[in-house]
Write an enzyme that holds these catalytic residues in place. Structure first.
Site, PDB file in Angstrom:
ATOM      1  N   LYS A 111       0.828  -1.202   0.000  1.00 38.35           N
ATOM      2  CA  LYS A 111       0.000   0.000   0.000  1.00 38.35           C
ATOM      3  C   LYS A 111       0.864   1.254   0.000  1.00 38.35           C
ATOM      4  O   LYS A 111       0.531   2.254  -0.632  1.00 38.35           O
ATOM      5  CB  LYS A 111      -0.918   0.029   1.233  1.00 38.35           C
ATOM      6  CG  LYS A 111      -2.081  -0.952   1.166  1.00 38.35           C
ATOM      7  CD  LYS A 111      -3.398  -0.241   0.870  1.00 38.35           C
ATOM      8  CE  LYS A 111      -4.500  -1.196   0.447  1.00 38.35           C
ATOM      9  NZ  LYS A 111      -5.218  -1.805   1.539  1.00 38.35           N
ATOM     10  N   LYS A 191      -4.828 -10.423  -8.490  1.00 42.65           N
ATOM     11  CA  LYS A 191      -5.890 -10.820  -7.595  1.00 42.65           C
ATOM     12  C   LYS A 191      -7.169 -10.061  -7.960  1.00 42.65           C
ATOM     13  O   LYS A 191      -7.096  -8.898  -8.359  1.00 42.65           O
ATOM     14  CB  LYS A 191      -5.452 -10.423  -6.174  1.00 42.65           C
ATOM     15  CG  LYS A 191      -6.241 -11.073  -5.084  1.00 42.65           C
ATOM     16  CD  LYS A 191      -5.700 -10.621  -3.740  1.00 42.65           C
ATOM     17  CE  LYS A 191      -6.871 -10.342  -2.827  1.00 42.65           C
ATOM     18  NZ  LYS A 191      -6.490  -9.918  -1.502  1.00 42.65           N
ATOM     19  N   LYS A 194     -11.623  -4.752  -6.915  1.00 46.11           N
ATOM     20  CA  LYS A 194     -12.510  -3.739  -7.456  1.00 46.11           C
ATOM     21  C   LYS A 194     -11.716  -2.658  -8.197  1.00 46.11           C
ATOM     22  O   LYS A 194     -12.090  -2.235  -9.283  1.00 46.11           O
ATOM     23  CB  LYS A 194     -13.293  -3.113  -6.301  1.00 46.11           C
ATOM     24  CG  LYS A 194     -14.587  -2.521  -6.716  1.00 46.11           C
ATOM     25  CD  LYS A 194     -15.353  -2.049  -5.489  1.00 46.11           C
ATOM     26  CE  LYS A 194     -15.986  -0.733  -5.757  1.00 46.11           C
ATOM     27  NZ  LYS A 194     -15.637   0.310  -4.832  1.00 46.11           N
TER      28      LYS A 194
END
Ligand code: TRP
Length: 328
Positions: A111, A191, A194
């Site tokens: 992240k 993976k 969204k």
């Protein structure tokens, strides 16, 4: 009964990765454990989000869980921010968690490289709040997907440190790994997520599913219909294993390798099976959306049940760490 806590972020519509990776296993666990399932809205705030959407997303998440089969008679469905003991405990855990434990967490590394201009402390502290979510209820086990295992290891480390410093309060929660493991997106490369726009959503219609699968990546080596394919490297085949019955999986596996079946037909079979699995969920959701007061009542009851346990644990913790003041 042993206790379970697990959570999902209300990050919008649920996709089949969320479903197979975690929620499906939650349903099965309801008979063996006392389960508390949280919609972890405070976790969802560690990356940019829209405050206006939050209410809708949380409700949509709750509705999806119920549609999938979460039974409010057996389990509690709650919202993290509505039980303020989660963040209260997170602070206490912060004071015993070395920063170095957090900077080495893989999701933080990932992240922080994805959002270098938005490196807030919440992103680093994310696993501590997650530890608080779990141990606030003295959960014995946590059903999670593979990507959460490092967080859970950290939870156990924090538990060990707390128990060592202040006396034993918490069990070390074990992980229950979801069988669906890592669901890849329709691009076959990353993976399902969204933000990568490679998902099949739980409320996609059979038509949506058919169209999305038609565009999905298969074995990249198989260029023409008459080429033999290799199911071992085909994401569509991985999805067959999750949605099709064993005879069909066997058939596709065999006939792909001999080019008896082409990708188009293989995808059609998958689309049918996937729709069969997802249609009841989609229909149940439509039904629940017409009775949103019921969904709200389920949440209110779940919050109330969670709150009772949370307050009890906090009393015990405050005693142990020396901030239960008798003069007050
Ligand atoms: N980090 C989890 C995820 O992104 C969500 C989560 C928050 C969670 N708190 C939790 C999962 C506690 C299990 C237990 O999927």
């Amino acid at each position: 009964m042993k206790r379970i806590f697990s959570g999902v972020q209300p990050s919008g519509r649920l996709h089949i990765g969320n479903y197979l990776g975690a929620i499906k296993s939650w349903i099965k666990l309801q008979d063996k454990y006392k389960c508390i399932y949280g919609i972890v809205d405070y976790h969802a705030m560690t990356v940019k989000y829209s405050p206006d959407d939050m209410q809708k997303r949380v409700l949509d998440c709750a509705t999806s869980y119920l549609a999938i089969g979460l039974d409010p008679k057996k389990s509690s469905l709650m919202i993290q921010s509505a039980v303020k003991e989660h963040t209260e405990l997170a602070w206490i855990l912060n004071t015993i968690t070395p920063i170095s434990w957090l900077t080495r967490v893989p999701t933080y590394k990932e992240k922080s490289s994805q959002h270098p201009d938005d490196l807030n402390i919440g992103l680093l502290d994310y696993p501590v709040l997650m530890a608080a979510d779990i141990i606030l209820y003295k959960a014995d086990a946590v059903p999670v997907g593979e990507d959460q295992l490092s967080h859970l290891e950290l939870t156990r480390e924090i538990v060990r440190r707390f128990n060592y410093r202040f006396g034993r309060v918490f069990p070390e929660p074990k992980s229950i790994l979801s069988s669906g493991a890592r669901i890849m997106g329709l691009d076959g490369k990353s993976k399902m997520s969204k933000s990568l726009n490679n998902c099949i959503y739980l409320d996609d219609t059979p038509d949506d599913i058919r169209k999305k699968l038609a565009r999905a990546v298969t074995d990249p080596q198989r260029q023409r219909r008459n080429d033999a394919g290799n199911p071992d490297v085909c994401n569509i085949f991985s999805l067959h294993k999750l949605f099709s019955i064993s005879e069909e999986i066997e058939r596709v596996n065999k006939e792909c390798r001999t080019a008896e079946i082409g990708c188009v037909e293989c995808k059609k079979i998958l689309a049918k099976n996937m729709s069969n699995d997802l249609t009841p969920i989609r229909e149940k959701k439509l039904e629940l959306n017409k009775d949103i007061d019921y969904v709200k009542d389920v949440l209110l009851a779940g919050i109330k049940e969670s709150k009772i346990i949370a307050m009890e644990t906090m009393e015990e913790i405050k005693q142990k760490i020396g901030v239960k003041y008798t003069f007050l």
